[in-house]
Design a protein around this motif. Structure first.
Motif, PDB file in Angstrom:
ATOM      1  N   GLN A   1       0.832  -1.204   0.000  1.00  0.00           N
ATOM      2  CA  GLN A   1       0.000   0.000   0.000  1.00  0.00           C
ATOM      3  C   GLN A   1       0.871   1.261   0.000  1.00  0.00           C
ATOM      4  O   GLN A   1       0.618   2.203  -0.755  1.00  0.00           O
ATOM      5  N   SER A   2       1.904   1.279   0.823  1.00  0.00           N
ATOM      6  CA  SER A   2       2.764   2.454   0.939  1.00  0.00           C
ATOM      7  C   SER A   2       3.506   2.735  -0.360  1.00  0.00           C
ATOM      8  O   SER A   2       3.570   3.882  -0.825  1.00  0.00           O
ATOM      9  N   LEU A   3       4.054   1.699  -0.977  1.00  0.00           N
ATOM     10  CA  LEU A   3       4.783   1.873  -2.230  1.00  0.00           C
ATOM     11  C   LEU A   3       3.851   2.243  -3.378  1.00  0.00           C
ATOM     12  O   LEU A   3       4.206   3.060  -4.242  1.00  0.00           O
ATOM     13  N   ASP A   4       2.644   1.663  -3.394  1.00  0.00           N
ATOM     14  CA  ASP A   4       1.678   1.995  -4.440  1.00  0.00           C
ATOM     15  C   ASP A   4       1.246   3.455  -4.344  1.00  0.00           C
ATOM     16  O   ASP A   4       1.063   4.133  -5.364  1.00  0.00           O
ATOM     17  N   GLU A   5       1.067   3.946  -3.123  1.00  0.00           N
ATOM     18  CA  GLU A   5       0.684   5.346  -2.934  1.00  0.00           C
ATOM     19  C   GLU A   5       1.747   6.278  -3.508  1.00  0.00           C
ATOM     20  O   GLU A   5       1.433   7.256  -4.190  1.00  0.00           O
ATOM     21  N   ASP A   6       3.005   5.967  -3.252  1.00  0.00           N
ATOM     22  CA  ASP A   6       4.088   6.798  -3.766  1.00  0.00           C
ATOM     23  C   ASP A   6       4.180   6.712  -5.289  1.00  0.00           C
ATOM     24  O   ASP A   6       4.483   7.699  -5.963  1.00  0.00           O
ATOM     25  N   ALA A   7       3.921   5.515  -5.831  1.00  0.00           N
ATOM     26  CA  ALA A   7       3.978   5.340  -7.283  1.00  0.00           C
ATOM     27  C   ALA A   7       2.916   6.197  -7.964  1.00  0.00           C
ATOM     28  O   ALA A   7       3.170   6.817  -9.011  1.00  0.00           O
ATOM     29  N   VAL A   8       1.712   6.266  -7.382  1.00  0.00           N
ATOM     30  CA  VAL A   8       0.635   7.088  -7.943  1.00  0.00           C
ATOM     31  C   VAL A   8       1.028   8.561  -7.897  1.00  0.00           C
ATOM     32  O   VAL A   8       0.838   9.309  -8.863  1.00  0.00           O
ATOM     33  N   THR A   9       1.595   8.986  -6.758  1.00  0.00           N
ATOM     34  CA  THR A   9       2.018  10.382  -6.611  1.00  0.00           C
ATOM     35  C   THR A   9       3.098  10.733  -7.625  1.00  0.00           C
ATOM     36  O   THR A   9       3.064  11.799  -8.256  1.00  0.00           O
ATOM     37  N   GLU A  10       4.078   9.832  -7.798  1.00  0.00           N
ATOM     38  CA  GLU A  10       5.159  10.069  -8.759  1.00  0.00           C
ATOM     39  C   GLU A  10       4.613  10.145 -10.185  1.00  0.00           C
ATOM     40  O   GLU A  10       5.063  10.968 -10.987  1.00  0.00           O
ATOM     41  N   ASN A  11       3.639   9.297 -10.478  1.00  0.00           N
ATOM     42  CA  ASN A  11       3.053   9.283 -11.821  1.00  0.00           C
ATOM     43  C   ASN A  11       2.318  10.591 -12.109  1.00  0.00           C
ATOM     44  O   ASN A  11       2.431  11.162 -13.199  1.00  0.00           O
ATOM     45  N   LYS A  12       1.553  11.068 -11.116  1.00  0.00           N
ATOM     46  CA  LYS A  12       0.836  12.337 -11.290  1.00  0.00           C
ATOM     47  C   LYS A  12       1.818  13.494 -11.465  1.00  0.00           C
ATOM     48  O   LYS A  12       1.602  14.381 -12.304  1.00  0.00           O
ATOM     49  N   THR A  13       2.897  13.487 -10.672  1.00  0.00           N
ATOM     50  CA  THR A  13       3.902  14.543 -10.782  1.00  0.00           C
ATOM     51  C   THR A  13       4.554  14.531 -12.149  1.00  0.00           C
ATOM     52  O   THR A  13       4.767  15.582 -12.776  1.00  0.00           O
ATOM     53  N   PHE A  14       4.870  13.333 -12.653  1.00  0.00           N
ATOM     54  CA  PHE A  14       5.500  13.196 -13.965  1.00  0.00           C
ATOM     55  C   PHE A  14       4.601  13.767 -15.063  1.00  0.00           C
ATOM     56  O   PHE A  14       5.043  14.543 -15.921  1.00  0.00           O
ATOM     57  N   HIS A  15       3.311  13.405 -15.035  1.00  0.00           N
ATOM     58  CA  HIS A  15       2.388  13.876 -16.075  1.00  0.00           C
ATOM     59  C   HIS A  15       2.147  15.380 -15.960  1.00  0.00           C
ATOM     60  O   HIS A  15       2.000  16.062 -16.978  1.00  0.00           O
ATOM     61  N   ARG A  16       2.120  15.891 -14.727  1.00  0.00           N
ATOM     62  CA  ARG A  16       1.929  17.324 -14.553  1.00  0.00           C
ATOM     63  C   ARG A  16       3.110  18.097 -15.115  1.00  0.00           C
ATOM     64  O   ARG A  16       2.950  19.111 -15.806  1.00  0.00           O
ATOM     65  N   GLU A  17       4.332  17.624 -14.827  1.00  0.00           N
ATOM     66  CA  GLU A  17       5.528  18.290 -15.352  1.00  0.00           C
ATOM     67  C   GLU A  17       5.590  18.183 -16.875  1.00  0.00           C
ATOM     68  O   GLU A  17       5.980  19.138 -17.561  1.00  0.00           O
ATOM     69  N   LYS A  18       5.185  17.029 -17.415  1.00  0.00           N
ATOM     70  CA  LYS A  18       5.175  16.853 -18.865  1.00  0.00           C
ATOM     71  C   LYS A  18       4.166  17.788 -19.513  1.00  0.00           C
ATOM     72  O   LYS A  18       4.431  18.381 -20.573  1.00  0.00           O
ATOM     73  N   LEU A  19       3.005  17.948 -18.882  1.00  0.00           N
ATOM     74  CA  LEU A  19       1.980  18.843 -19.402  1.00  0.00           C
ATOM     75  C   LEU A  19       2.445  20.294 -19.387  1.00  0.00           C
ATOM     76  O   LEU A  19       2.245  21.043 -20.350  1.00  0.00           O
ATOM     77  N   GLN A  20       3.097  20.691 -18.294  1.00  0.00           N
ATOM     78  CA  GLN A  20       3.605  22.057 -18.201  1.00  0.00           C
ATOM     79  C   GLN A  20       4.649  22.329 -19.276  1.00  0.00           C
ATOM     80  O   GLN A  20       4.661  23.405 -19.894  1.00  0.00           O
ATOM     81  N   ALA A  21       5.533  21.333 -19.502  1.00  0.00           N
ATOM     82  CA  ALA A  21       6.563  21.495 -20.539  1.00  0.00           C
ATOM     83  C   ALA A  21       5.928  21.613 -21.918  1.00  0.00           C
ATOM     84  O   ALA A  21       6.359  22.415 -22.757  1.00  0.00           O
ATOM     85  N   LEU A  22       4.849  20.817 -22.162  1.00  0.00           N
ATOM     86  CA  LEU A  22       4.159  20.870 -23.446  1.00  0.00           C
ATOM     87  C   LEU A  22       3.494  22.221 -23.653  1.00  0.00           C
ATOM     88  O   LEU A  22       3.538  22.800 -24.747  1.00  0.00           O
ATOM     89  N   ARG A  23       2.871  22.750 -22.611  1.00  0.00           N
ATOM     90  CA  ARG A  23       2.219  24.062 -22.710  1.00  0.00           C
ATOM     91  C   ARG A  23       3.232  25.162 -23.011  1.00  0.00           C
ATOM     92  O   ARG A  23       2.983  26.049 -23.837  1.00  0.00           O
ATOM     93  N   GLN A  24       4.401  25.083 -22.334  1.00  0.00           N
ATOM     94  CA  GLN A  24       5.433  26.087 -22.582  1.00  0.00           C
ATOM     95  C   GLN A  24       5.945  25.999 -24.018  1.00  0.00           C
ATOM     96  O   GLN A  24       6.168  27.013 -24.670  1.00  0.00           O
ATOM     97  N   GLN A  25       6.099  24.759 -24.503  1.00  0.00           N
ATOM     98  CA  GLN A  25       6.581  24.556 -25.862  1.00  0.00           C
ATOM     99  C   GLN A  25       5.591  25.093 -26.885  1.00  0.00           C
ATOM    100  O   GLN A  25       5.960  25.812 -27.822  1.00  0.00           O
ATOM    101  N   LEU A  26       4.306  24.757 -26.712  1.00  0.00           N
ATOM    102  CA  LEU A  26       3.282  25.241 -27.631  1.00  0.00           C
ATOM    103  C   LEU A  26       3.095  26.739 -27.532  1.00  0.00           C
ATOM    104  O   LEU A  26       2.856  27.428 -28.521  1.00  0.00           O
ATOM    105  N   GLY A  27       3.233  27.264 -26.292  1.00  0.00           N
ATOM    106  CA  GLY A  27       3.104  28.712 -26.111  1.00  0.00           C
ATOM    107  C   GLY A  27       4.171  29.473 -26.871  1.00  0.00           C
ATOM    108  O   GLY A  27       3.905  30.500 -27.483  1.00  0.00           O
TER     109      GLY A  27
END
Length: 384
Positions: free
Chosen positions: A341-367
């Motif tokens: 449970q503890s490791l899965d919780e961290d994996a979900v958090t890391e995944n959300k952080t990764f996608h958020r950073e990727k989205l921000q980079a994409l927005r900056q690139q398109l901007g």
């Protein structure tokens, strides 16, 4: 205590976790002044991560521990640009930190195929250098192995870490009823019904003063750095390392372990941690567990039991406190569930952080593209 330390050092020597090597890039080739030819560049020395490799194998295969790259060819009438010298690759295990002799980090090898340049070859002689070749790099480097595991078992000697690892996984570490049984790190795998695997490292027991390298403190503590989470293991009835050392309760053991990690490297305190209270099969274990839980809820109230210099600046917060008996199996299945449970919780958090950073980079690139074209794309139109 000195006698015990000497025994441990001798036995621990069979497990090679650091290695000192001499590396030198190849010399560059001479240029040809008459025709303006350029000499070949000397070869480089690289350290490359590969699976199924150990530092012991490097030591056995290359007893002189010297790695010298090839020399660049001189410029000639037949070949105005000399051929480059041959590179040399030092194959090393995954999980290596490469440093210079004075401790400066050159790089990390965290995955198969990672490469670190450790010695550059000399440049070939040319018009700009008076046709004289440049000097190559030569130095001593250190390969320092730090285990990579999902969980690291942290505890004082005889807390039952090896027994717990056996109960949890397929590892078969040496187990005995005396301190310092584990003299080298052991890795076990927790395998779940859905075939999920979690690696657990049983690290040799710490002693008070480990952060100052007492016993073999730094050899053990460095492995904690490369684990995702920590699994504190304490004896519910407390422990006493030797007749001349003070008895420590389970609560004191938790705080002393915390202090050792804090003094060695404060960043370790940010790692997620679980607390395993072992040996629940012993008499009065339930009463002692209740006392420990109360003390953990109000640590300031009970830390006067410790000397001021042994009280941690920040108390460790545990996601779960799990009572177990590695001997009888009590609580082991619950512990496996909490670990997952503890490791899965961290994996979900890391995944959300990764996608958020990727989205921000994409927005900056398109901007940036839209600004060049004099357009503006609505925020809602950019999707992850």
């Amino acid at each position: 205590m000195v006698y015990l330390s000497r025994i441990c050092l001798r036995k621990y020597g069979n497990f090679v976790d650091n290695l000192r090597l001499y590396v030198r890039g190849g010399s560059g080739g001479m240029g040809l002044p008459r025709l303006g030819g350029q000499g070949g560049k000397g070869g480089d020395v690289w350290v490359v991560a590969t699976n199924n490799m150990t530092l012991q194998r490097i030591k056995d295969k290359y007893p002189q521990k010297r790695f010298v790259a090839g020399v660049g060819a001189n410029s000639s009438i037949r070949a105005l640009k000399g051929e480059g010298g041959k590179n040399v690759e030092v194959l090393a295990p995954v999980g290596i930190t490469v440093t210079t002799d004075d401790g400066r980090k050159i790089g990390d090898l965290n995955a198969e195929g990672d490469r670190v340049l450790v010695a550059s070859g000399g440049s070939g002689g040319s018009f700009y250098s008076g046709f004289e070749p440049g000097k190559s790099q030569a130095k001593h480097i250190r390969l320092d192995l730090k285990l990579i595991a999902d969980l690291g078992l942290v505890g004082f000697p005889n807390a039952g870490k090896s027994s717990l690892l056996t109960a949890l996984s397929n590892a078969t570490p040496e187990i005995a009823s005396y301190a310092f049984t584990t003299l080298k790190p052991q890795i076990g795998k927790l395998i779940y019904p859905d075939y999920k695997q979690i690696s657990v490292a049983d690290l040799p027991g710490l002693i008070e003063g480990a952060h100052m390298n007492k016993g073999m403190g730094h050899k053990f503590l460095k492995h904690v750095e490369r684990t995702k989470q920590l699994l504190f293991v304490v004896d519910v009835c407390g422990f006493q390392l030797a007749s001349k050392t003070p008895f420590r309760s389970a609560f004191e053991a938790v705080q002393l372990l915390t202090k050792e990690l804090e003094l060695y490297k404060e960043e370790l305190m940010s790692k997620p941690a679980l607390l395993v209270v072992n040996k629940m099969d012993l008499p009065d274990a339930e009463d002692k567990l209740a006392e420990l839980k109360e003390q953990l809820q109000n640590p300031d109230k009970f830390c006067n039991l410790l000397p001021d210099d042994m009280i941690p600046k920040n108390y460790m917060t545990f996601r779960h406190v799990v009572p177990v008996s590695a001997l009888t199996g009590f609580g082991v299945s619950d512990l496996k569930s909490y670990i997952r449970q503890s490791l899965d919780e961290d994996a979900v958090t890391e995944n959300k952080t990764f996608h958020r950073e990727k989205l921000q980079a994409l927005r900056q690139q398109l901007g940036g593209v839209c600004e060049k074209q004099g357009q503006r794309i609505p925020r809602a139109s950019v999707r992850p």
